[in-house]
Each structure stands twice: as C-alpha cells, then as structure tokens.
Design an enzyme around this catalytic site. Structure first.
Site, PDB file in Angstrom:
ATOM      1  CB  CYS A   1      -0.141  -5.420   9.005  1.00 41.70           C
ATOM      2  SG  CYS A   1      -1.699  -5.758   9.861  1.00 41.70           S
TER       3      CYS A   1
ATOM      4  CG  LEU B   1      -5.095  -0.621   8.895  1.00 45.03           C
ATOM      5  CD1 LEU B   1      -5.213   0.732   9.571  1.00 45.03           C
ATOM      6  CD2 LEU B   1      -5.109  -0.457   7.383  1.00 45.03           C
TER       7      LEU B   1
ATOM      8  CB  VAL C   1      -8.948  -4.878   9.061  1.00 48.43           C
ATOM      9  CG1 VAL C   1     -10.145  -5.169   8.171  1.00 48.43           C
ATOM     10  CG2 VAL C   1      -8.162  -3.686   8.514  1.00 48.43           C
TER      11      VAL C   1
END
Length: 610
Positions: free
Chosen positions: A2, A51, A53
């Site tokens: 991130c 992001l 994950v």
C-alpha cells in the site's frame, strides 16, 4: 502492499483539514489501486491507498482501535509471522474483527506499545497516531524494504511512502539539497538523506516519534557481531532451513502470486522452494514464473566479464527442472526508448536515480507481470548477504578504502560533475568521509582476524549502503505498476545469521556464494548451480544507444537545462565522442542516463542548484 501518507500538528486543529491530505493520498494511487481512505483526528490526519493482498474485505485502512479515536494506523507491507502473533494476542485477551495482518500490527501496538515492532518478521512501513499520548510513530522494517519519508511543516510533520506524497501537500515547496544530491549521485545512500531539502527518510530499523516534546529517533535493530558456533554442515543446514521457512511464510497471499525467474542461482532457488511448498497444497496449480528478454537479443548479445551470458536459456532450463508455469516477457527497442516510459520511471523514483534501460525494462516487466499476478517473489539481496559480487573476490578492491561497488559502477563519474558544483559540495571529500563513517559503524569481535574483519566490513557496507539503493529501486518500479515484490533474502534472521558466518564458510575455497550453492544442493540443475554471476540484463540493440546519444546532444544544446549546473557539459560532450557501439553496456551508459534523468527531474520539480 500500500501507500501511506499523513499530517500531524499538535498546535493545530486538523479535524477539518482532510482536504490538504487528499492530494497526498492521491499521489499514492499507484501503490494502492484497490481502495483509499482518510481519517481525521484533532491533531492528525492519516491517509491510505490499498493494494489488497490479505483479507480483501476486512483489511481496509486507516484502521482504528476499539475506543473511538484512541489509536489509528495506516500501514504498508506484510508481517509474515502475523498468524503466530495473532494467536499470542488472542491468548492475552485481544478480540479481532478481521483476518488482516494490519489489525495484528494495531493490536500488537495496543498490547506492547512501540516495542511491538521488535516482534515483527516482515517488510513494512507504518504510522500510528496515538491520541492517548499525543504521539505519532513512524516505523520502518529492519532492512528498509518498504520506504517511508517525513518532513517538517511548521511545528508539525508530514509523512508518506514516497517523496511525492509530501510534495503533494499544498503547504510544502520542493527545494534542492545539493549535499543530498551528492549523496545520491555518489551512490553512498547515507541513512535518512534525500536530495529534497527538508525531506528525510526514516532509516531502516528505526522508529521516529513526533510528540509534545519534539521529535525523537530510536534505532530498534542493527547488524550486531555475535560468535558463530555452527560447523560447516550445520551452517548449510541452517541456511537451507531459514530459506525454506522464509519462502513458505512469504507465499501467504489471497491474490495470485508468482516468482521472478532469471535463471540465476538466487531466483532459481527461491522458485524451487516456492514450488516445493506449493506442491504440498492439495490441488494447487504450479507456481507461475516470469523472465524478461529483449527483442533480437539472441543475435545482438555479446558476452563480457560483467555479463557473460544471456538469462533466457537458463531461466527456461530452471523452469523445466522445477516445473513452473513459465513466461518470457520480451521487450522491444521502441518500448525502451519511448518518452512515456522514461517519464514513468522518473516519476516512480521521485529521484534522479536511473540505471537507464535496466530500470525501464524492469518497470515494463512489472507492468506485464501485474496482468497475471499481484505478488511476486524476487531474489534481490542474495549477492549482498552471501558475497556474490565479483568485487568481493578482487583483492585490490578488498584492500581499497572505498565503497567496493564504485570499483565497477558509478551513476556519474566525479570528472563529469560541473567544477563549481563539485567544489561547493566537496564531492570527493564527502564520499571519503562517508566511507570512513560507514566502516566505523561495523561491529567486530576481539578474536576476528584482519581478513575476517575486512570481509565483514565489506558485507556490512553492502547491506547498509548498497542494498538500500536496490531495494528502493525495486519498490518504486514495482509499486508504480501496482505489483508487490517480496524479497525472502532480506529476512532479518537470515541476514543476521549469514552476516556472522565466517568468510571461509560463506565462500568455501573462494567460491562466490559457495554457502548458498551448498544450501541449494539437490534443488537445481547443475548448470544453474555452476553459472557465473550475471546481473539484470540490458539491451544490446544499437537503436537504444542511438536514441541515448540524440537525447544527450539535445540536452547539451539547451542552455536553459538545469542539469548543466550539476553536470559538466564539456565533459559530457567529450564522452559522446566515443565511437558507435561503445555505450553497449549499462556501466558505460550510466553517466549519460544520469544526466538525462537529472535534467528531467529538476525540470519536473522546478529545482535549481544555485
């Protein structure tokens, strides 16, 4: 992975100032394409780009504690031992709302305070605002895999994963720090130093705290010297076990994962370990692997001492042996010379740090890989940890009082600096002074021999001054494509163990990375195990050199170029007098590439060296 950013000021009410942090968050969109969030408290505004994950739904940020407003975290990275920590915290009474590692970090802080970081195994950078104590903590992982920057703004502080986040705040004006630029151009990487005046980097293994008593810095990790008591066989076994455990931990992901497979020892070993772990999962697909090559390289390639062989045949052989689902990303000269690609790399770096087609091709590779995977394992740092570079084994370089990598590569040779700039910044003296400071920081034991002390110094220099350059480069270029790259060789347990391993065990019989080769026994083809060190590939296509020469001539013809206050124009012109084909390697192209990058960077940020 991130992007984080924020603003803290104990003298202002920031409750309604989220709008000033919004452009900082937007600047991190490449690092977090999946979601964004901003949380405003009276004295702190924290921003996040995500992001996704792990725990795709539950891991949204910034994340708050149980009592409204008490503690807020914005976090980037992965803590690979979060499952063990979660179990320990649950046993201590913690109640979890999500399955994300972010919440584990938050609750670890609530339970253990800022010293919780010493329990983490991973790559991370995060900020925690603690309303109870009126403190902002900026925390970075031990090796500095994940970046974190900060800058004073009045009596407050700005922070972000990259300089671009700080530069996006409406109250911050970029200015050049000439000494910081010298640090970068000299490939010195002094902890905390940047070429932007007022912007500092949180050093690896460090917590920076901003509170009512000002700013404090606490180093929670460093490379210590402890006795190595294992014999040769136990050392090999321990390295193999550590790598196996590390790779297994770093395979945890709720999104597609792959490996970057060059066909060299490092990436092939990680791929083999990943494939072995994946094979134990019922019904799991084979590991995907990716390599990069250049159009026409089979015909254009010419071997050299620096790069003796092409990667592609070895990568294919390793993939067949290991059993991966392998793909080769082939790049053309048009892609490498495109203005858009050069600009993308510059904006990814935020700095005039550019290894030319190496960086451009790496970014293009990451963009291509991102179409298939969100997470990739990379062999970065094995050469620094295990002594793989040729200069580790060159007696003249070992004896020389200098940063060893400068024996083979420089961004910009000192004679190509503008004389006034070189004199004003004391370039040569600064580099010599910095080298002495770096060597003085190395710990030794009383019984260490002179040779052992020197090899440990060289190892330490690589881990603290050269590896950060490569980690920054990989982080920026991968995150600009929204790809999370994990680096198992940076596991701090492995780094500590191998750093304290005597040189004769690390390089038995003078064999480069001999210890790692022994640890890889039985996992790889013999050709890969025997292969000489070969760095990341560069194009040999003459069209690339032609384009590079044209761009530098245009720079020299523009008297308004800000780079000409830093780079010596006549010296650059003389360099262009070399015959066609001379700039056939990255090492020879570095000075030209750096001049172009410097010009573009200074124009982009309206910087002058005056």
């Amino acid at each position: 992975m991130c992007g984080i950013s924020g603003w803290c000021d104990l003298g202002q009410d920031l409750t309604g100032r989220a709008g000033a942090v919004a452009p900082m968050v937007a600047a991190m969109a490449c690092r977090g394409p999946d979601a964004e969030g901003i949380v405003a408290r009276r004295h702190a505004v924290l921003g996040h780009r995500r992001l996704s994950v792990i725990d795709l739904e539950g891991g949204r940020q910034p994340m708050s504690g149980d009592s409204p407003g008490d503690v807020v975290i914005t976090y980037s990275g992965e803590v690979y031992n979060f499952r063990e920590l979660r179990a320990e915290l649950t046993a201590a009474g913690a109640v979890f709302r999500t399955t994300s590692d972010t919440e584990v970090v938050l609750r670890a802080y609530l339970h253990w305070g800022e010293h919780c970081v010493e329990r983490f195994n991973g790559m991370f950078a995060f900020a925690i605002w603690d309303e109870r104590s009126g403190q902002l903590h900026l925390v970075r992982d031990r090796l500095g895999v994940k970046p974190l920057y900060f800058a004073a703004l009045g009596d407050g502080i700005l922070f972000g994963s990259e300089p671009k986040a700080i530069l996006a705040h409406p109250g911050f004006t970029p200015r050049l720090d000439p000494q910081g630029l010298v640090d970068l151009l000299g490939l010195i990487k002094s902890p905390g130093v940047t070429p932007f005046h007022g912007i500092e980097e949180v050093p690896p293994g460090t917590v920076v705290t901003h509170g009512t008593h000002g700013r404090t810095t606490r180093r929670y990790w460093s490379l210590d010297r402890v006795p190595h008591t294992d014999d040769a066989a136990d050392t090999v076994r321990t390295v193999r076990d550590l790598l196996t455990d590390t790779v297994e931990r770093q395979l945890i992901s709720d999104v597609p994962l792959c490996t970057l497979l060059s066909g060299g020892l490092d990436s092939s070993l990680l791929t083999a370990l990943a494939a072995a772990a994946r094979s134990r999962e019922p019904g799991a697909d084979p590991i995907r692997s990716f390599a990069v090559d250049f159009h026409g390289s089979q015909d254009d390639f010419q071997g050299s001492e620096f790069r003796p062989e092409r990667d592609t045949p070895y990568a294919a052989e390793a993939a067949r042996h290991i059993g991966t689902d392998h793909s080769v990303i082939e790049l053309s000269s048009d892609e490498l010379t495109a203005d858009a690609a050069r600009l993308a790399v510059l904006r990814a770096h935020d700095l005039p740090l550019n290894f030319g087609d190496v960086d451009t091709s790496l970014h293009l590779l990451f963009r291509a890989v991102r179409r298939h995977s969100t997470v990739a394992l990379s062999g970065e740092s094995a050469d620094e940890v295990f002594g793989g570079y040729v200069w580790f084994h060159d007696p003249e370089v070992v004896r020389a009082p200098m940063f060893p990598w400068l024996s083979r590569m420089e961004l910009l040779t000192p004679d190509l600096l503008a004389p006034d700039f070189r004199a004003a910044t004391r370039f040569d003296e600064y580099r010599a002074d910095t080298y002495r400071d770096a060597v003085a920081a190395v710990a030794h034991l009383p019984g260490d021999s002179a040779h052992e002390r020197r090899m440990r110094e060289i190892s330490h220099l690589h881990l603290t001054r050269w590896l950060p350059v490569l980690l920054d480069r990989k982080d920026r270029l991968s995150m600009a494509a929204g790809l999370e790259v994990r680096v198992p060789f940076c596991d701090h347990r492995l780094v500590e163990y191998v750093h304290n391993t005597p040189w004769h065990l690390k390089s038995p019989g003078g064999e480069p990375k001999g210890l790692l080769k022994q640890a890889a026994g039985g996992l790889l083809p013999a050709s890969v195990l025997r292969r000489r060190k070969s760095p990341y590939p560069t194009t040999s296509n003459k069209l690339y050199e032609k384009d590079l020469r044209t761009r530098v001539r245009q720079l020299l013809a523009d008297s308004s170029s800000p780079a000409l206050d830093v780079v010596d124009g006549p010296g650059l012109a003389r360099l262009l007098e070399q015959p066609d084909g001379w700039f056939d390697t990255q090492l020879r192209r570095n000075s030209l590439e750096t001049a172009l990058s410097l010009d573009l960077w200074m124009r982009e940020h309206h910087l002058t060296a005056g």
